[in-house]
Design an enzyme around this catalytic site. Sequence first.
Site, PDB file in Angstrom:
ATOM      1  CB  CYS A  15      -0.895  -0.009   1.329  1.00 26.12           C
ATOM      2  SG  CYS A  15      -2.150   1.498   1.437  1.00 26.12           S
ATOM      3  CB  CYS A  36      -1.742   3.556   7.996  1.00 27.26           C
ATOM      4  SG  CYS A  36      -2.811   4.227   6.921  1.00 27.26           S
ATOM      5  CB  CYS A  83      -1.105  -0.323   8.328  1.00 30.75           C
ATOM      6  SG  CYS A  83      -1.927  -1.489   6.916  1.00 30.75           S
ATOM      7  CB  CYS A 135     -15.652  -7.475   6.059  1.00 31.04           C
ATOM      8  SG  CYS A 135     -17.112  -7.257   7.264  1.00 31.04           S
ATOM      9  CB  CYS A 145     -18.757  -5.146   4.897  1.00 26.21           C
ATOM     10  SG  CYS A 145     -17.701  -3.722   5.626  1.00 26.21           S
ATOM     11  CB  CYS A 189     -18.486  -0.253   8.887  1.00 23.26           C
ATOM     12  SG  CYS A 189     -17.431  -1.296  10.240  1.00 23.26           S
ATOM     13  NE  ARG A 198     -17.486  -5.024  13.145  1.00 20.66           N
ATOM     14  CZ  ARG A 198     -18.384  -5.854  12.596  1.00 20.66           C
ATOM     15  NH1 ARG A 198     -18.400  -7.141  12.821  1.00 20.66           N
ATOM     16  NH2 ARG A 198     -19.524  -5.294  12.095  1.00 20.66           N
TER      17      ARG A 198
END
Length: 323
Positions: A49, A53, A56, A93, A124, A184, A256
């Site tokens: 990616c 972040c 991550c 998801c 999702c 979400c 969640r």
Amino acid sequence: MSHDHNAIEALFALPFNDLLFRAHTVHRAHFDPNRVQRSTLLSIKTGGCSEDCGYCSQSARFDTSIERQPLLPLDDVVAAAQAAKDRGATRFCMGAAWRGPKDKDLDSVIEMVRAVKALDLETCVTLGQLREGQAEKLKAAGLDYYNHNLDTSRAHYGNIVHTHEYDDRLNTLRRVRDAGLHVCCGGIMGMGESRQDRAAFLAELAGLDPAPESVPLNMLVKIPGTPLSDVPVLEPLEFVRTIAVARIVMPTSYVRLSAGRQQMPDHLQALCFFAGANSIFHGDRLLTTANPDADHDQALFANLGIQPISGDAQTVPKARASG
Ligand code: SAM
Ligand code: DTB
Ligand code: SF4
């Protein structure tokens, strides 16, 4: 409920028993306290990616042990969705390590959404930032939920991510909402933020109009090689407090208990359910890290007298079913 962050900070400051009693009372007023919803995650595109972040495993900028994996073939996704359904998940998801989807990628994901929906599962996806028109295409394919987290307070976000901004996240959330998708949206605790940051983060979520239908609260899973790999661990009862405050300020949202359960003893998870968590990830993988296996969760539910929410249940509470 006020979304003022001072009022939210005052909730955090309550004696623990008062806070939990209040949260549990709100929880019972809106939900069956002995029922928990289960979603299964699948990483459909892993690693590489462009974003940075700091938590991550999938950023191309950090030297983590993740193996990159291009977009999975449709058949593999359908097989994983069927297996998730057979294990009792009601929502599937699909997560992709993108800054955002290219149009060609979106077309492939749309095929996946259609195929998973055809298995009679809620769908999702979490694909990063969406451009104009992309949320509408996903909605037309039968997508139910789009996951896009604010992750922390606006003030702390710039310490964690430098390749995009808080307002980029809010723009995508607006597009998702305007397309008529369920939202979400949650975040990660234990990224070196203060209690004030946690309160400001919950104020942002509760101030979304309407509040997200689903609010994933993750405990940071420390990934070697990332900038946050050795941040001090958040005191577990502070995580429970965060769940309780989320329940009070977003009374009709599913909260969640997300990443980090593998590192949590059962009695801590039980406290999270008492505080108002009523949804979990089900199955032994999250995106790139481990989650408790289905047998462990079945034993935990049996011990606590918790029933999973069945596939037929209306998972948006009556109070907001028209929204
Ligand atoms: N690339 C997309 C994005 O950033 O929105 C979708 C995938 S991203 C991995 C989805 C969410 O997973 C993040 O917003 C974050 O809340 C959560 N997450 C990622 N790594 C995590 C970690 N190490 N511990 C806890 N939560 C994590
Ligand atoms: C969310 O808030 N948590 C999930 C889901 N949304 C996409 C992801 C958790 C990822 C945990 C780290 C990993 O497995 O890579
Ligand atoms: Fe990329 Fe999402 Fe990971 Fe950020 S959280 S590095 S955008 S996969």
